[in-house]
Write a protein that holds these residues in place. Structure first.
Motif, mmCIF file in Angstrom:
data_model
loop_
_atom_site.group_PDB
_atom_site.id
_atom_site.type_symbol
_atom_site.label_atom_id
_atom_site.label_comp_id
_atom_site.label_asym_id
_atom_site.label_seq_id
_atom_site.Cartn_x
_atom_site.Cartn_y
_atom_site.Cartn_z
ATOM 1 N N THR A 1 0.858 -1.186 0.000
ATOM 2 C CA THR A 1 0.000 0.000 0.000
ATOM 3 C C THR A 1 0.894 1.236 0.000
ATOM 4 O OG1 THR A 1 -0.124 -0.007 2.426
ATOM 5 C CG2 THR A 1 -1.869 -1.160 1.221
ATOM 6 N N GLU A 2 0.334 2.346 -0.471
ATOM 7 C CA GLU A 2 1.080 3.597 -0.566
ATOM 8 C C GLU A 2 0.660 4.543 0.554
ATOM 9 O OE1 GLU A 2 3.353 3.756 -2.905
ATOM 10 O OE2 GLU A 2 2.717 1.866 -3.835
ATOM 11 N N LYS A 3 1.550 5.460 0.890
ATOM 12 C CA LYS A 3 1.208 6.487 1.864
ATOM 13 C C LYS A 3 0.296 7.519 1.209
ATOM 14 C CE LYS A 3 5.476 6.214 4.600
ATOM 15 N NZ LYS A 3 6.662 6.966 5.078
ATOM 16 N N SER A 4 -0.685 7.994 1.965
ATOM 17 C CA SER A 4 -1.550 9.050 1.452
ATOM 18 C C SER A 4 -0.777 10.365 1.406
ATOM 19 C CB SER A 4 -2.785 9.211 2.341
ATOM 20 O OG SER A 4 -3.562 8.043 2.326
ATOM 21 N N ALA A 5 -1.119 11.208 0.447
ATOM 22 C CA ALA A 5 -0.475 12.508 0.348
ATOM 23 C C ALA A 5 -0.825 13.352 1.569
ATOM 24 C CB ALA A 5 -0.923 13.218 -0.921
ATOM 25 N N PRO A 6 0.129 14.123 2.093
ATOM 26 C CA PRO A 6 -0.168 14.967 3.250
ATOM 27 C C PRO A 6 -1.258 15.978 2.935
ATOM 28 C CG PRO A 6 1.949 15.568 2.268
ATOM 29 C CD PRO A 6 1.522 14.299 1.611
ATOM 30 N N SER A 7 -2.144 16.213 3.891
ATOM 31 C CA SER A 7 -3.279 17.115 3.658
ATOM 32 C C SER A 7 -3.144 18.432 4.419
ATOM 33 C CB SER A 7 -4.579 16.417 4.070
ATOM 34 O OG SER A 7 -4.520 16.024 5.439
ATOM 35 N N ASN A 8 -2.034 18.609 5.126
ATOM 36 C CA ASN A 8 -1.869 19.804 5.950
ATOM 37 C C ASN A 8 -0.666 20.637 5.518
ATOM 38 O OD1 ASN A 8 -0.025 17.870 6.695
ATOM 39 N ND2 ASN A 8 -0.135 18.291 8.892
ATOM 40 N N LEU A 9 -0.451 20.727 4.218
ATOM 41 C CA LEU A 9 0.679 21.509 3.729
ATOM 42 C C LEU A 9 0.427 22.996 3.947
ATOM 43 C CD1 LEU A 9 1.374 19.736 0.316
ATOM 44 C CD2 LEU A 9 2.676 19.496 2.428
ATOM 45 N N PRO A 10 1.477 23.774 4.218
ATOM 46 C CA PRO A 10 1.315 25.221 4.378
ATOM 47 C C PRO A 10 1.140 25.896 3.030
ATOM 48 C CG PRO A 10 3.628 24.647 4.520
ATOM 49 C CD PRO A 10 2.871 23.341 4.418
ATOM 50 N N GLU A 11 0.619 27.125 3.040
ATOM 51 C CA GLU A 11 0.466 27.870 1.784
ATOM 52 C C GLU A 11 1.820 28.277 1.231
ATOM 53 O OE1 GLU A 11 -1.502 32.093 0.756
ATOM 54 O OE2 GLU A 11 -2.963 30.567 1.362
ATOM 55 N N PRO B 1 1.357 30.220 -6.871
ATOM 56 C CA PRO B 1 2.303 30.517 -5.798
ATOM 57 C C PRO B 1 1.988 29.738 -4.523
ATOM 58 C CG PRO B 1 0.741 32.315 -6.059
ATOM 59 C CD PRO B 1 0.518 31.390 -7.211
ATOM 60 N N LYS B 2 0.780 29.184 -4.440
ATOM 61 C CA LYS B 2 0.365 28.488 -3.225
ATOM 62 C C LYS B 2 0.872 27.054 -3.223
ATOM 63 C CE LYS B 2 -3.746 31.393 -2.656
ATOM 64 N NZ LYS B 2 -5.219 31.443 -2.580
ATOM 65 N N HIS B 3 1.650 26.743 -2.214
ATOM 66 C CA HIS B 3 2.305 25.453 -2.078
ATOM 67 C C HIS B 3 1.306 24.316 -1.887
ATOM 68 C CE1 HIS B 3 5.674 22.806 -0.933
ATOM 69 N NE2 HIS B 3 4.938 22.387 0.081
ATOM 70 N N ASN B 4 0.138 24.633 -1.354
ATOM 71 C CA ASN B 4 -0.822 23.604 -0.938
ATOM 72 C C ASN B 4 -2.054 23.508 -1.838
ATOM 73 O OD1 ASN B 4 -1.865 26.073 -0.193
ATOM 74 N ND2 ASN B 4 -2.572 25.416 1.830
ATOM 75 N N LYS B 5 -1.998 24.061 -3.036
ATOM 76 C CA LYS B 5 -3.170 24.049 -3.913
ATOM 77 C C LYS B 5 -2.844 23.344 -5.231
ATOM 78 C CE LYS B 5 -5.867 26.362 -1.151
ATOM 79 N NZ LYS B 5 -7.006 25.698 -0.489
ATOM 80 N N GLY C 1 1.866 13.841 -7.370
ATOM 81 C CA GLY C 1 1.929 12.908 -6.255
ATOM 82 C C GLY C 1 3.229 12.127 -6.187
ATOM 83 N N ALA C 2 3.649 11.827 -4.958
ATOM 84 C CA ALA C 2 4.894 11.095 -4.743
ATOM 85 C C ALA C 2 4.849 9.707 -5.364
ATOM 86 C CB ALA C 2 5.184 10.987 -3.243
ATOM 87 N N VAL C 3 3.661 9.100 -5.415
ATOM 88 C CA VAL C 3 3.531 7.760 -5.976
ATOM 89 C C VAL C 3 3.855 7.753 -7.465
ATOM 90 C CG1 VAL C 3 1.078 7.944 -6.546
ATOM 91 C CG2 VAL C 3 2.044 5.710 -6.013
ATOM 92 N N MET C 4 3.785 8.922 -8.114
ATOM 93 C CA MET C 4 4.142 9.037 -9.521
ATOM 94 C C MET C 4 5.552 9.602 -9.707
ATOM 95 S SD MET C 4 1.642 7.642 -10.897
ATOM 96 C CE MET C 4 2.167 7.823 -12.592
ATOM 97 N N GLY C 5 6.333 9.620 -8.626
ATOM 98 C CA GLY C 5 7.715 10.050 -8.723
ATOM 99 C C GLY C 5 7.928 11.539 -8.598
ATOM 100 N N CYS C 6 6.868 12.270 -8.245
ATOM 101 C CA CYS C 6 7.009 13.718 -8.098
ATOM 102 C C CYS C 6 7.803 14.035 -6.835
ATOM 103 C CB CYS C 6 5.631 14.373 -8.038
ATOM 104 S SG CYS C 6 5.685 16.173 -7.947
ATOM 105 N N SER C 7 8.902 14.753 -6.974
ATOM 106 C CA SER C 7 9.790 15.015 -5.834
ATOM 107 C C SER C 7 9.410 16.267 -5.063
ATOM 108 C CB SER C 7 11.242 15.133 -6.319
ATOM 109 O OG SER C 7 11.362 16.194 -7.253
ATOM 110 N N GLN C 8 8.507 17.095 -5.610
ATOM 111 C CA GLN C 8 8.107 18.336 -4.951
ATOM 112 C C GLN C 8 6.581 18.407 -4.880
ATOM 113 O OE1 GLN C 8 10.093 20.366 -3.483
ATOM 114 N NE2 GLN C 8 12.051 19.669 -4.291
ATOM 115 N N PRO C 9 6.005 18.585 -3.689
ATOM 116 C CA PRO C 9 4.546 18.670 -3.583
ATOM 117 C C PRO C 9 3.962 19.960 -4.137
ATOM 118 C CG PRO C 9 5.552 19.056 -1.436
ATOM 119 C CD PRO C 9 6.654 18.632 -2.367
ATOM 120 N N HIS C 10 4.801 20.991 -4.302
ATOM 121 C CA HIS C 10 4.306 22.250 -4.855
ATOM 122 C C HIS C 10 3.722 21.972 -6.243
ATOM 123 C CE1 HIS C 10 4.546 26.789 -4.809
ATOM 124 N NE2 HIS C 10 4.116 26.524 -6.049
ATOM 125 N N PRO C 11 2.486 22.404 -6.523
ATOM 126 C CA PRO C 11 1.843 22.069 -7.806
ATOM 127 C C PRO C 11 2.611 22.641 -8.995
ATOM 128 C CG PRO C 11 0.599 23.771 -6.635
ATOM 129 C CD PRO C 11 1.613 23.254 -5.674
#
Length: 349
Positions: free
Chosen positions: A34-44, A112-116, A154-164
């Motif tokens: 199973t994979e880890k869920s993406a964090p849901s509490n990222l800052p802006e 510019p928003k890290h969490n959107k 998403g990290a499960v697809m190899g994305c190294s940065q959560p910033h959109p």
């Protein structure tokens, strides 16, 4: 129940590849990884993120205080614009073919928003992303035959940065996927006297079973030949072959389609739904591109929940793609998902 609930194969007319469909396997027990869920509490804004406004990147460059999209040359690009000196000494051998590859790689920060992520942005800000795609496609296609605009979410697809963010890779050679689609679409037009994806759009709209969403200019469908569980095809209803031809109305409608599709993705399992997506446009060096139709492929890996993904291994790697969830069932699930993001309101209409 769909008429296709039996084991069978389907052919992808864009590539010639086949996929084995085994609907009866979808209810088998799962004891795998199973994979880890993406964090849901990222800052802006994350002070450690190299993509956030004002922050420092790995090459000691500081991002501007951008307030919309932001594009920069990839600090670790897979392509370079100049041919290495040793390329002139390459020898030709049918068993060891090699050719120099030149091009450019850019990063596009969607917001510019890290969490959107895209589904959490308002439609007008997604429109800014579409306009940015168009701008850089037009610029790069003037120099390079093949321009790939894509996003790994998403990290499960190899994305190294959560910033959109997404990327643009442009190069002089035609990539393998574009070569396959070029040959298939051209052959279809030569044989049938019509455009492959134009005909496909008409048939899918008439049938309706695999249609997820449509507006005046765009169709979202789980393609008949889908390999990934919730794979979708986003295709122009109009005779549009590349980003450079998009009108204002088509761009606005595209933002709407992306908003709806990505929101429904997130609502399937109430999570930030990972995927790899990319645009396929007509190569810019064609004398005649009338056989092309602009489209995007979305390849999400999730299968049963936010933590269980489809693994393309074994038979898929050594034989051909195989799926358990039928495309018709996947389309029904996506069609029934809410257009209101699960973080903003009720999960269902």
């Amino acid at each position: 129940m769909s008429q296709f609930e039996f084991t069978h194969r389907r052919k992808n007319p864009l590539t010639g590849n086949w996929v084995l469909v085994s609907p009866h396997r979808n209810n088998r027990p799962w004891l795998g990884a199973t994979e880890k869920s993406a964090p849901s509490n990222l800052p802006e804004h994350d002070e450690t993120c190299p993509l956030c406004p004002g922050n420092q990147r790995a090459n000691d460059t500081h991002n501007p205080e951008y307030d919309k999209t932001f594009v920069f040359t990839n600090d670790f690009g897979a392509l370079t614009p100049h041919v290495a000196e040793q390329a002139a000494q390459l020898e030709t051998n049918p068993l060891f073919e090699i050719e120099a590859a030149t091009g450019e790689c850019r990063v596009i920060c969607f917001s510019p928003k890290h969490n959107k992520t895209l589904p959490e942005l308002p439609a007008n800000e997604i429109k800014d992303v579409v306009d940015t795609w168009k701008q850089h496609y037009v610029e790069l296609s003037a120099q390079y035959a093949c321009v790939h605009i894509f996003e790994n979410k998403g990290a499960v697809m190899g994305c190294s940065q959560p910033h959109p963010h997404g990327q643009v890779w442009a190069h002089s050679h035609l990539s393998t996927e574009i070569q396959l689609e070029q040959a298939s679409q051209h052959q279809y037009q030569q044989t049938h006297g019509s455009n492959l994806l134009a005909d496909y759009v008409k048939r899918e709209i008439a049938d309706g079973e695999r249609v997820v969403y449509q507006n005046d200019h765009w169709l979202v469908v789980v393609p008949f030949w889908a390999a990934w569980p919730f794979e979708t095809l986003l295709v122009s209803k109009d005779d549009v072959r590349h980003f450079g031809q998009l009108t204002e109305a088509q761009s606005t409608a595209l933002a709407d389609a992306i908003k709806v599709l990505t929101t429904r993705y997130d609502n399937v399992f109430n999570c930030s739904f990972p995927y790899s997506m990319g645009w396929h446009c007509a190569p810019s060096d064609l004398d005649d591109d009338s056989h092309w139709r602009m489209h995007a492929h979305f390849y999400p890996p999730l299968l049963r929940s936010a933590t269980v993904k489809k693994h393309m291994v074994g038979y898929e790697m050594l034989a051909e793609s195989q799926r358990d969830l039928s495309p018709e069932t996947a389309a029904k699930i996506l069609k029934n998902a809410s257009d209101v993001h699960y973080t903003e309101g009720n999960q269902h209409d």
